[in-house]
Design a protein around this motif. Structure first.
Motif, PDB file in Angstrom:
ATOM      1  N   ARG A  28      48.894  38.823  35.480  1.00 48.77           N
ATOM      2  CA  ARG A  28      48.036  39.984  35.231  1.00 48.77           C
ATOM      3  C   ARG A  28      47.283  39.846  33.909  1.00 48.77           C
ATOM      4  O   ARG A  28      46.197  40.404  33.738  1.00 48.77           O
ATOM      5  CB  ARG A  28      48.873  41.253  35.233  1.00 48.77           C
ATOM      6  CG  ARG A  28      48.052  42.505  35.134  1.00 48.77           C
ATOM      7  CD  ARG A  28      48.917  43.721  35.197  1.00 48.77           C
ATOM      8  NE  ARG A  28      48.096  44.917  35.186  1.00 48.77           N
ATOM      9  CZ  ARG A  28      48.572  46.117  35.047  1.00 48.77           C
ATOM     10  NH1 ARG A  28      49.868  46.310  34.917  1.00 48.77           N
ATOM     11  NH2 ARG A  28      47.766  47.153  35.038  1.00 48.77           N
ATOM     12  N   VAL A  31      42.533  36.518  32.505  1.00 50.43           N
ATOM     13  CA  VAL A  31      41.166  36.951  32.785  1.00 50.43           C
ATOM     14  C   VAL A  31      40.295  35.701  32.788  1.00 50.43           C
ATOM     15  O   VAL A  31      40.176  35.028  31.770  1.00 50.43           O
ATOM     16  CB  VAL A  31      40.661  37.957  31.722  1.00 50.43           C
ATOM     17  CG1 VAL A  31      39.224  38.342  32.005  1.00 50.43           C
ATOM     18  CG2 VAL A  31      41.556  39.180  31.675  1.00 50.43           C
ATOM     19  N   ARG A  37      41.526  38.974  39.642  1.00 50.44           N
ATOM     20  CA  ARG A  37      42.405  39.686  38.700  1.00 50.44           C
ATOM     21  C   ARG A  37      43.449  40.508  39.434  1.00 50.44           C
ATOM     22  O   ARG A  37      43.197  41.061  40.484  1.00 50.44           O
ATOM     23  CB  ARG A  37      41.586  40.625  37.824  1.00 50.44           C
ATOM     24  CG  ARG A  37      40.680  39.835  36.907  1.00 50.44           C
ATOM     25  CD  ARG A  37      40.344  40.503  35.624  1.00 50.44           C
ATOM     26  NE  ARG A  37      41.500  41.044  34.938  1.00 50.44           N
ATOM     27  CZ  ARG A  37      41.449  42.149  34.194  1.00 50.44           C
ATOM     28  NH1 ARG A  37      40.329  42.812  34.066  1.00 50.44           N
ATOM     29  NH2 ARG A  37      42.507  42.573  33.578  1.00 50.44           N
ATOM     30  N   GLN A  52      44.981  43.656  43.914  1.00 48.13           N
ATOM     31  CA  GLN A  52      44.113  42.661  43.313  1.00 48.13           C
ATOM     32  C   GLN A  52      42.662  43.107  43.369  1.00 48.13           C
ATOM     33  O   GLN A  52      42.279  43.945  44.177  1.00 48.13           O
ATOM     34  CB  GLN A  52      44.245  41.338  44.064  1.00 48.13           C
ATOM     35  CG  GLN A  52      45.614  40.723  43.954  1.00 48.13           C
ATOM     36  CD  GLN A  52      45.717  39.485  44.799  1.00 48.13           C
ATOM     37  OE1 GLN A  52      45.935  39.569  45.993  1.00 48.13           O
ATOM     38  NE2 GLN A  52      45.565  38.329  44.172  1.00 48.13           N
ATOM     39  N   GLU A  53      41.878  42.504  42.512  1.00 48.93           N
ATOM     40  CA  GLU A  53      40.438  42.714  42.494  1.00 48.93           C
ATOM     41  C   GLU A  53      39.870  42.340  43.867  1.00 48.93           C
ATOM     42  O   GLU A  53      40.274  41.356  44.477  1.00 48.93           O
ATOM     43  CB  GLU A  53      39.862  41.805  41.412  1.00 48.93           C
ATOM     44  CG  GLU A  53      38.382  41.769  41.305  1.00 48.93           C
ATOM     45  CD  GLU A  53      37.932  40.783  40.236  1.00 48.93           C
ATOM     46  OE1 GLU A  53      36.783  40.914  39.805  1.00 48.93           O
ATOM     47  OE2 GLU A  53      38.699  39.893  39.831  1.00 48.93           O
TER      48      GLU A  53
END
Length: 107
Positions: A28, A31, A37, A52-53
């Motif tokens: 997490r 980036v 992400r 998740q993204e």
């Protein structure tokens, strides 16, 4: 003996859940523009979950590569695009390694 085996299985599952939550917590922190992400994660009863993204559009890379290998993608350049996408994913791997021992195979 059966109760002992069930307790042992449960203990093994608990340990596996604990390790997985630790890996997710470290991931997490990552980036990188080439990695999806992790927004949140947790445990509900005996189930782990990860939010998740969302990445819109495109095809699944593994399907694209398999289709190309099987000759199902007559469109020129499709394999090259898949290779570029894979290179983009690979570019994110060093960011994962900075999270404390995370590797492509897990912990």
């Amino acid at each position: 003996k059966l109760l002992h085996q069930l307790r042992h299985q449960q203990q093994g599952r608990e340990e596996a859940h604990k390790r997985m939550l630790e890996v997710i917590a470290r991931a997490r922190e990552v980036v990188h523009p080439n990695l999806v992400r992790i927004l949140d994660f947790g445990r509900l009863d005996d189930m782990l979950w990860v939010a998740q993204e969302f990445v819109s559009g495109g095809r699944d890379l593994s399907k694209e590569i398999a289709d190309q290998a099987a000759g199902r993608n007559p469109e020129p350049g499709r394999f090259q695009r898949a290779a570029r996408r894979m290179a983009q994913v690979a570019a994110g791997v060093p960011a994962l390694s900075k999270t404390g021992g995370m590797t492509l195979g897990g912990t």
